[in-house]
Design a protein around this motif. Structure first.
Motif, PDB file in Angstrom:
ATOM      1  N   SER A  37     -19.841   3.431  -0.521  1.00  0.00           N
ATOM      2  CA  SER A  37     -18.413   3.646  -0.763  1.00  0.00           C
ATOM      3  C   SER A  37     -17.593   2.592  -0.035  1.00  0.00           C
ATOM      4  N   VAL A  38     -16.404   2.370  -0.547  1.00  0.00           N
ATOM      5  CA  VAL A  38     -15.426   1.485   0.095  1.00  0.00           C
ATOM      6  C   VAL A  38     -14.068   2.145  -0.110  1.00  0.00           C
ATOM      7  N   ALA A  39     -13.210   2.032   0.906  1.00  0.00           N
ATOM      8  CA  ALA A  39     -11.901   2.675   0.824  1.00  0.00           C
ATOM      9  C   ALA A  39     -10.811   1.726   1.309  1.00  0.00           C
ATOM     10  N   ILE A  40      -9.674   1.805   0.651  1.00  0.00           N
ATOM     11  CA  ILE A  40      -8.507   1.030   1.050  1.00  0.00           C
ATOM     12  C   ILE A  40      -7.302   1.965   1.108  1.00  0.00           C
ATOM     13  N   GLU A  41      -6.312   1.527   1.866  1.00  0.00           N
ATOM     14  CA  GLU A  41      -5.064   2.269   1.986  1.00  0.00           C
ATOM     15  C   GLU A  41      -3.935   1.279   1.769  1.00  0.00           C
ATOM     16  N   GLY A  42      -2.914   1.707   1.059  1.00  0.00           N
ATOM     17  CA  GLY A  42      -1.774   0.845   0.815  1.00  0.00           C
ATOM     18  C   GLY A  42      -0.477   1.564   1.113  1.00  0.00           C
ATOM     19  N   SER A  43       0.525   0.799   1.518  1.00  0.00           N
ATOM     20  CA  SER A  43       1.848   1.376   1.726  1.00  0.00           C
ATOM     21  C   SER A  43       2.883   0.506   1.030  1.00  0.00           C
ATOM     22  N   ARG A  47      12.335  -3.287   3.165  1.00  0.00           N
ATOM     23  CA  ARG A  47      13.101  -3.550   4.378  1.00  0.00           C
ATOM     24  C   ARG A  47      12.711  -2.611   5.518  1.00  0.00           C
ATOM     25  N   GLY A  48      11.418  -2.390   5.678  1.00  0.00           N
ATOM     26  CA  GLY A  48      10.919  -1.564   6.759  1.00  0.00           C
ATOM     27  C   GLY A  48      10.942  -0.066   6.502  1.00  0.00           C
ATOM     28  N   ASP A  49      11.473   0.361   5.369  1.00  0.00           N
ATOM     29  CA  ASP A  49      11.533   1.781   5.024  1.00  0.00           C
ATOM     30  C   ASP A  49      10.342   2.105   4.131  1.00  0.00           C
ATOM     31  N   GLU A  50       9.368   2.881   4.667  1.00  0.00           N
ATOM     32  CA  GLU A  50       8.197   3.229   3.861  1.00  0.00           C
ATOM     33  C   GLU A  50       8.575   4.271   2.820  1.00  0.00           C
ATOM     34  N   LEU A  51       8.315   3.947   1.560  1.00  0.00           N
ATOM     35  CA  LEU A  51       8.641   4.840   0.450  1.00  0.00           C
ATOM     36  C   LEU A  51       7.448   5.675   0.014  1.00  0.00           C
ATOM     37  N   GLY A  52       6.260   5.200   0.294  1.00  0.00           N
ATOM     38  CA  GLY A  52       5.078   5.931  -0.135  1.00  0.00           C
ATOM     39  C   GLY A  52       3.816   5.212   0.297  1.00  0.00           C
ATOM     40  N   SER A  53       2.711   5.900   0.085  1.00  0.00           N
ATOM     41  CA  SER A  53       1.425   5.317   0.452  1.00  0.00           C
ATOM     42  C   SER A  53       0.342   5.868  -0.462  1.00  0.00           C
ATOM     43  N   GLY A  54      -0.790   5.244  -0.411  1.00  0.00           N
ATOM     44  CA  GLY A  54      -1.889   5.696  -1.246  1.00  0.00           C
ATOM     45  C   GLY A  54      -3.224   5.242  -0.697  1.00  0.00           C
ATOM     46  N   ARG A  55      -4.255   5.880  -1.208  1.00  0.00           N
ATOM     47  CA  ARG A  55      -5.622   5.509  -0.869  1.00  0.00           C
ATOM     48  C   ARG A  55      -6.419   5.375  -2.155  1.00  0.00           C
ATOM     49  N   LEU A  56      -7.362   4.480  -2.122  1.00  0.00           N
ATOM     50  CA  LEU A  56      -8.267   4.298  -3.256  1.00  0.00           C
ATOM     51  C   LEU A  56      -9.675   4.155  -2.696  1.00  0.00           C
ATOM     52  N   ILE A  57     -10.560   4.951  -3.227  1.00  0.00           N
ATOM     53  CA  ILE A  57     -11.957   4.944  -2.776  1.00  0.00           C
ATOM     54  C   ILE A  57     -12.843   4.696  -3.993  1.00  0.00           C
ATOM     55  N   LEU A  58     -13.805   3.826  -3.837  1.00  0.00           N
ATOM     56  CA  LEU A  58     -14.826   3.653  -4.863  1.00  0.00           C
ATOM     57  C   LEU A  58     -16.120   4.213  -4.303  1.00  0.00           C
ATOM     58  N   LEU A  59     -16.622   5.235  -4.975  1.00  0.00           N
ATOM     59  CA  LEU A  59     -17.902   5.845  -4.637  1.00  0.00           C
ATOM     60  C   LEU A  59     -18.959   5.286  -5.575  1.00  0.00           C
TER      61      LEU A  59
END
Length: 189
Positions: A37-43, A47-59
């Motif tokens: 597996s490999v996993a990544i996270e993104g945000s 302008r420094g204001d985080e609106l959202g985030s996510g993760r993606l995993i490949l199994l």
């Protein structure tokens, strides 16, 4: 069809050229669900204001999985702040799910056995927390089995996840060289 090697897929994911609107990093991947597996996270921030985030995993399980209907499975989670009207809209689940399927289709990602949920959360503070701001967000949890005939086939799935992250935050996944208007909920400098 010759099976694509997991190490090649992992390298392709970690070396992918992400939109400059999405900051991505590798995170620890689950070890009990599949042999590889490999996993990544993104945000997504403006302008420094985080609106959202996510993760993606490949199994990946070379022996395959009946539940996956294949040897590999993408698992994605997206969380984004939204306006109160969107969080309480009864169609938000259908809309968020269409962001996923439309993104996969628009990037010509070949997939099947898709599954998932969309959760809308409206949080209103009371009592000693009454001074805290209200919170409204959606969470999309999804998985799908990619058809990967060649290593580069993973790119369409990565581009789809990138678009999904941006769309959930109210940002058009337009090419980086095209200027877009920031979403209303972003703080202006």
């Amino acid at each position: 069809m010759y099976p694509v090697a997991f190490d090649e897929l992992r390298s392709r994911i970690l070396d992918y050229s992400w939109s400059d609107k999405l900051e991505v990093r590798e995170i620890p991947a689950p070890t009990r669900v599949s042999p590889f597996s490999v996993a990544i996270e993104g945000s997504v921030s403006i302008r420094g204001d985080e609106l959202g985030s996510g993760r993606l995993i490949l199994l990946h399980n070379p022996s395959g999985s009946d539940a996956w209907e294949g040897t590999s499975r993408f698992v994605a989670m997206i969380r984004a702040d939204v306006d109160p009207s969107m969080a309480s809209d009864p169609l938000v689940g259908h809309v968020a799910w269409s962001w996923l399927t439309d993104s996969l289709t628009s990037h010509c990602a070949v997939f099947h056995a898709e599954a998932g949920t969309v959760t809308s959360v409206v949080s209103r503070p009371f009592g000693r927390l009454a001074a805290d701001p209200e919170s409204n967000h959606i969470e999309l949890r999804a998985s799908w089995t990619p058809v990967l005939s060649a290593t580069e086939d993973v790119d369409s799935h990565l581009a789809s996840w990138s678009d999904l992250c941006l769309l959930s935050c109210g940002i058009s996944p337009a090419p980086d060289e095209i200027a877009t208007i920031p979403p209303r909920r972003a703080k202006l400098a």
